[in-house]
Scaffold this motif. Structure first.
Motif, PDB file in Angstrom:
ATOM      1  N   ALA A  45       4.203   3.963   5.029  1.00  0.00           N
ATOM      2  CA  ALA A  45       4.302   5.106   4.118  1.00  0.00           C
ATOM      3  C   ALA A  45       5.477   6.000   4.496  1.00  0.00           C
ATOM      4  O   ALA A  45       6.246   6.444   3.631  1.00  0.00           O
ATOM      5  CB  ALA A  45       2.990   5.898   4.130  1.00  0.00           C
TER       6      ALA A  45
ATOM      7  N   LEU B  66      -2.435   9.130   1.511  1.00  0.00           N
ATOM      8  CA  LEU B  66      -3.348   8.019   1.251  1.00  0.00           C
ATOM      9  C   LEU B  66      -4.714   8.311   1.848  1.00  0.00           C
ATOM     10  O   LEU B  66      -4.834   8.969   2.886  1.00  0.00           O
ATOM     11  CB  LEU B  66      -2.826   6.712   1.845  1.00  0.00           C
ATOM     12  CG  LEU B  66      -1.722   5.973   1.092  1.00  0.00           C
ATOM     13  CD1 LEU B  66      -0.359   6.584   1.410  1.00  0.00           C
ATOM     14  CD2 LEU B  66      -1.731   4.497   1.444  1.00  0.00           C
TER      15      LEU B  66
ATOM     16  N   ALA C 107       0.829  -1.199   0.000  1.00  0.00           N
ATOM     17  CA  ALA C 107       0.000   0.000   0.000  1.00  0.00           C
ATOM     18  C   ALA C 107       0.866   1.252   0.000  1.00  0.00           C
ATOM     19  O   ALA C 107       0.599   2.226  -0.727  1.00  0.00           O
ATOM     20  CB  ALA C 107      -0.939  -0.009   1.195  1.00  0.00           C
TER      21      ALA C 107
ATOM     22  N   TYR D 250      -7.825   6.527   3.725  1.00  0.00           N
ATOM     23  CA  TYR D 250      -8.035   5.340   4.555  1.00  0.00           C
ATOM     24  C   TYR D 250      -9.532   5.070   4.611  1.00  0.00           C
ATOM     25  O   TYR D 250     -10.321   5.951   4.964  1.00  0.00           O
ATOM     26  CB  TYR D 250      -7.466   5.559   5.956  1.00  0.00           C
ATOM     27  CG  TYR D 250      -5.974   5.799   5.923  1.00  0.00           C
ATOM     28  CD1 TYR D 250      -5.072   4.742   6.028  1.00  0.00           C
ATOM     29  CD2 TYR D 250      -5.467   7.080   5.737  1.00  0.00           C
ATOM     30  CE1 TYR D 250      -3.708   4.957   5.960  1.00  0.00           C
ATOM     31  CE2 TYR D 250      -4.099   7.308   5.666  1.00  0.00           C
ATOM     32  CZ  TYR D 250      -3.218   6.248   5.776  1.00  0.00           C
ATOM     33  OH  TYR D 250      -1.874   6.462   5.697  1.00  0.00           O
TER      34      TYR D 250
ATOM     35  N   ALA E 188      -0.343   2.364  -3.482  1.00  0.00           N
ATOM     36  CA  ALA E 188      -1.759   2.697  -3.314  1.00  0.00           C
ATOM     37  C   ALA E 188      -2.002   4.198  -3.170  1.00  0.00           C
ATOM     38  O   ALA E 188      -1.198   4.932  -2.595  1.00  0.00           O
ATOM     39  CB  ALA E 188      -2.338   1.963  -2.114  1.00  0.00           C
ATOM     40  N   ASP E 189      -3.149   4.620  -3.664  1.00  0.00           N
ATOM     41  CA  ASP E 189      -3.703   5.937  -3.368  1.00  0.00           C
ATOM     42  C   ASP E 189      -4.704   5.837  -2.221  1.00  0.00           C
ATOM     43  O   ASP E 189      -5.007   6.844  -1.580  1.00  0.00           O
ATOM     44  CB  ASP E 189      -4.402   6.503  -4.610  1.00  0.00           C
ATOM     45  CG  ASP E 189      -3.436   6.642  -5.768  1.00  0.00           C
ATOM     46  OD1 ASP E 189      -2.658   7.611  -5.774  1.00  0.00           O
ATOM     47  OD2 ASP E 189      -3.450   5.769  -6.669  1.00  0.00           O
ATOM     48  N   GLU E 190      -5.212   4.626  -1.990  1.00  0.00           N
ATOM     49  CA  GLU E 190      -6.183   4.393  -0.922  1.00  0.00           C
ATOM     50  C   GLU E 190      -5.913   3.034  -0.299  1.00  0.00           C
ATOM     51  O   GLU E 190      -5.619   2.063  -1.010  1.00  0.00           O
ATOM     52  CB  GLU E 190      -7.607   4.436  -1.480  1.00  0.00           C
ATOM     53  CG  GLU E 190      -8.694   4.129  -0.462  1.00  0.00           C
ATOM     54  CD  GLU E 190     -10.099   4.242  -1.057  1.00  0.00           C
ATOM     55  OE1 GLU E 190     -10.251   4.928  -2.095  1.00  0.00           O
ATOM     56  OE2 GLU E 190     -11.025   3.642  -0.504  1.00  0.00           O
ATOM     57  N   PHE E 191      -6.025   2.984   1.024  1.00  0.00           N
ATOM     58  CA  PHE E 191      -5.942   1.704   1.717  1.00  0.00           C
ATOM     59  C   PHE E 191      -7.310   1.385   2.292  1.00  0.00           C
ATOM     60  O   PHE E 191      -7.901   2.192   3.013  1.00  0.00           O
ATOM     61  CB  PHE E 191      -4.905   1.719   2.839  1.00  0.00           C
ATOM     62  CG  PHE E 191      -4.876   0.420   3.580  1.00  0.00           C
ATOM     63  CD1 PHE E 191      -4.239  -0.680   3.030  1.00  0.00           C
ATOM     64  CD2 PHE E 191      -5.538   0.268   4.785  1.00  0.00           C
ATOM     65  CE1 PHE E 191      -4.250  -1.908   3.670  1.00  0.00           C
ATOM     66  CE2 PHE E 191      -5.553  -0.944   5.447  1.00  0.00           C
ATOM     67  CZ  PHE E 191      -4.903  -2.038   4.884  1.00  0.00           C
TER      68      PHE E 191
ATOM     69  N   ARG F 274       6.873   8.538   1.877  1.00  0.00           N
ATOM     70  CA  ARG F 274       5.609   9.201   1.542  1.00  0.00           C
ATOM     71  C   ARG F 274       5.010   9.836   2.786  1.00  0.00           C
ATOM     72  O   ARG F 274       5.241   9.379   3.906  1.00  0.00           O
ATOM     73  CB  ARG F 274       4.594   8.201   0.972  1.00  0.00           C
ATOM     74  CG  ARG F 274       4.955   7.606  -0.348  1.00  0.00           C
ATOM     75  CD  ARG F 274       3.842   6.676  -0.830  1.00  0.00           C
ATOM     76  NE  ARG F 274       2.606   7.388  -1.139  1.00  0.00           N
ATOM     77  CZ  ARG F 274       1.488   6.786  -1.549  1.00  0.00           C
ATOM     78  NH1 ARG F 274       1.461   5.460  -1.659  1.00  0.00           N
ATOM     79  NH2 ARG F 274       0.419   7.496  -1.828  1.00  0.00           N
TER      80      ARG F 274
END
Length: 307
Positions: A214, A224, A186, A226, A190-193, A219
């Motif tokens: 992250a 992100l 993630a 959530y 990922a942009d979203e978890f 990052r």
């Protein structure tokens, strides 16, 4: 707090039913329509009329909706080669005018693979990592350049990396309960978890793992989104809640403990508890797809109370 509608069509829903739910999703002010990616029913029920393909469904909905986001929780990595999936998602994104999001997972339901002759390989998480590298690499390749990738499971040579999605970056969703590898993936891709069907305590713990991963990856954790996925069962009164719970073969007390169930006020209160641990988006797992009155109630008395 965004509320998205999340469907499980393998339990029994044809395209027309999904279209009706997607149109209601749009008309009632929800943020998005998502669906699972399965080819075999789970648990009780006959699953009739049979499975629908996730990306074929989303392609149709891309042309028949205008505002809502469209995506998967989660596309099974075992079902599609990464280069083919990159093409499919990019095409549907263009068909929708840039409204697609890709949730991608390793695949887990061995029985559906047996039922439809799909290989169910070992090392699925290692394959998922390579799939993410290939898909995001293809999309990020500048027009006129080519993309190459050499992995243990996949090899890409001289790809023109076309077509490109309509969006500059298709949001990628990664989710799950894994304590080590999932947060690391993630953090990297990922942009979203998304935390599926988990308690507030477990969600808080997993969000913390992802945030730490992250940071370790360089990052900002707040880059992100959530989110949680939770079954929903709302009623104007106890009798209506009980009726809706019975329709999906569940017990009210269990739904209240493990999902979003009860009166609108109860559900708004529990959503607030998830928001307090950093969740900003909830996927409402709607299991009775013929009950559009349920969506109307949630829109009028739950969604309307959320900022």
């Amino acid at each position: 707090m965004d509320l998205r509608i999340f469907t499980e069509p393998q339990q029994g829903a044809d395209y027309d039913t999904l279209l009706a739910v997607a149109r209601a999703t749009e008309e009632l002010g929800f943020d998005a329509f998502f669906r699972s990616d399965h080819y075999l029913k789970m648990g009780a029920g006959d699953g009739l009329p049979g499975p629908t393909d996730a990306w074929i469904t989303l392609a149709g909905l891309a042309r028949e909706t205008k505002r809502i986001r469209l995506g998967t929780l989660m596309t099974a990595g075992t079902f599609r080669l990464p280069g083919v999936l990159a093409i499919q998602v990019a095409q549907v994104d263009r068909m929708s005018g840039g409204r697609v999001e890709l949730g991608l997972g390793a695949g887990w339901f061995e029985e559906e693979h047996k039922a439809y002759g799909i290989p169910f390989p070992a090392e699925r998480m290692a394959r998922l990592e390579e799939q993410l590298a290939v898909i995001t690499g293809l999309w990020a390749t500048e027009p006129g350049a080519t993309f190459d990738y050499t992995g243990t499971h996949y090899r890409v040579e001289g790809s023109p990396a076309l077509p490109k999605p309509a969006q500059a970056k298709v949001p990628v969703l990664i989710g799950g309960h894994g304590a080590r590898r999932t947060p690391r993936l993630a953090a990297r891709y990922a942009d979203e978890f998304n935390m599926p069907f988990a308690s507030i305590a477990d969600s808080r713990m997993q969000f913390g793992r992802v945030r730490r991963a992250a940071e370790e990856a360089g990052r900002k954790p707040d880059d992100l989104v959530y989110s949680n996925a939770l079954v929903v069962c709302v009623g104007k009164d106890d009798a209506e809640v009980a009726r809706r719970a019975a329709a999906i073969g569940r017990e009210v007390d269990e739904l209240k403990a493990n999902g979003l169930a009860g009166s609108p006020a109860e559900v708004v209160h529990k959503i607030g508890a998830y928001e307090a641990i950093g969740c900003s988006r909830i996927y409402l797992q709607v299991l009775d797809l013929d009950d559009l009155d349920h969506l109307e109630l949630i829109s009028a008395q739950v969604l309307s109370q959320l900022g």
